[in-house]
Design an enzyme around this catalytic site. Structure first.
Site, PDB file in Angstrom:
ATOM      1  N   LYS A  19       0.818  -1.215   0.000  1.00 44.46           N
ATOM      2  CA  LYS A  19       0.000   0.000   0.000  1.00 44.46           C
ATOM      3  C   LYS A  19       0.851   1.264   0.000  1.00 44.46           C
ATOM      4  CE  LYS A  19      -2.580   0.524   3.638  1.00 44.46           C
ATOM      5  NZ  LYS A  19      -2.206   1.706   4.410  1.00 44.46           N
ATOM      6  N   ARG A  93     -10.247   3.645   9.945  1.00 41.67           N
ATOM      7  CA  ARG A  93     -10.011   2.255  10.337  1.00 41.67           C
ATOM      8  C   ARG A  93     -11.301   1.588  10.824  1.00 41.67           C
ATOM      9  NH1 ARG A  93      -4.733   0.570  10.797  1.00 41.67           N
ATOM     10  NH2 ARG A  93      -3.139   2.181  10.682  1.00 41.67           N
ATOM     11  N   ARG A 127      11.358  -8.227   5.247  1.00 40.51           N
ATOM     12  CA  ARG A 127      10.975  -6.857   5.581  1.00 40.51           C
ATOM     13  C   ARG A 127      11.852  -6.273   6.688  1.00 40.51           C
ATOM     14  NH1 ARG A 127       4.726  -4.989   6.667  1.00 40.51           N
ATOM     15  NH2 ARG A 127       5.139  -2.866   7.287  1.00 40.51           N
ATOM     16  N   ARG A 160      11.031  -6.568  12.841  1.00 43.98           N
ATOM     17  CA  ARG A 160      10.135  -6.576  13.987  1.00 43.98           C
ATOM     18  C   ARG A 160       9.667  -7.991  14.312  1.00 43.98           C
ATOM     19  NH1 ARG A 160       6.007  -1.866  12.181  1.00 43.98           N
ATOM     20  NH2 ARG A 160       5.406  -3.564  10.796  1.00 43.98           N
ATOM     21  N   ARG A 171      -2.275 -10.748  12.512  1.00 45.98           N
ATOM     22  CA  ARG A 171      -2.537  -9.366  12.125  1.00 45.98           C
ATOM     23  C   ARG A 171      -3.456  -9.302  10.910  1.00 45.98           C
ATOM     24  NH1 ARG A 171       3.215  -7.484  11.006  1.00 45.98           N
ATOM     25  NH2 ARG A 171       2.254  -5.583  10.227  1.00 45.98           N
TER      26      ARG A 171
END
Length: 224
Positions: A19, A93, A127, A160, A171
């Protein structure tokens, strides 16, 4: 060529769906301002504004920042852009936020980036993140110029814990539960458009063609 006009847009997409990359392409190709709610929150916290102090007080207690606080912050930014096309990322959201946004700053288009969850899980293994700014890199398709270092500051990048496959799937499940009502709301308004694909480039080609039918591209150089 479509006539120049304003286009107020929100972009939806799961974590690691590309995104951010696609948002960058949109704002570079079209005369649109990119407004990231995450960037706004970080900027206000770092600069210790009234908004930032309020947001930090909730975060320090491990609480979610209330809808009305985030909405007020985003609306404050949008109020500066009455004569500008914009792309809103990370907000809304919730369906309530979407309804509040539509009532105050009507949205013309909701872009829904749809990437298979198994592709996303694959991506996050490469990532790396620059935590202070939120800039994201990927060793597979968007690597930093120097391995392990942020392009702008030269500071170390980190992986992370929540980018582990099991954490990512959790998630994604949470994201699906929150985005489904948003998609239903925007679909009921007749402004949601899905852009499915496995790569950002594939999605961008379809999205670029669609947007060029809605808003005039912005070029930095004379066109042949």
């Amino acid at each position: 060529m479509a006539a120049a006009k304003l286009l107020r847009t929100v972009i939806l997409g799961a974590p690691a769906s590309g995104k951010g990359t696609i948002s960058d392409k949109i704002t570079k190709h079209f005369a649109m301002e990119h407004i990231s709610s995450g960037d706004l929150l970080r900027w206000n916290i770092q600069n210790k504004t009234d908004f930032g102090q309020q947001v930090k007080s909730f975060m320090d207690k491990g609480e979610l920042v209330p809808d009305e606080v985030v909405t007020k912050l985003v609306f404050s930014e949008l109020s500066k852009m009455k004569e500008t096309s914009w792309l809103l990322d990370g907000f809304p959201r919730t369906e309530k936020q979407a309804i509040d946004l539509m009532g105050t700053y009507p949205v013309d288009l909701a872009i829904n980036i749809v990437v298979p969850f198994e592709v996303i899980v694959e991506r996050v293994q490469g990532r790396w993140v620059h935590l202070p700014s939120g800039r994201v890199y990927n060793t597979g398709f968007k690597p930093p110029k120097s391995p392990g270092l942020d392009d702008i500051t030269g500071e170390p990048l980190v992986q992370r814990k929540d980018d582990q496959p099991e954490a990512v799937m959790k998630r994604l499940e949470v994201y699906k539960s929150t985005v489904d009502p948003l998609c239903a709301y925007y679909r009921s308004r007749g402004i949601l458009v899905d852009f499915p694909g496995r790569t950002s480039e594939q999605i961008w080609r379809a999205l670029q063609k669609y947007l060029e039918s809605r808003i005039q591209p912005h070029y930095n150089e004379p066109q042949k």
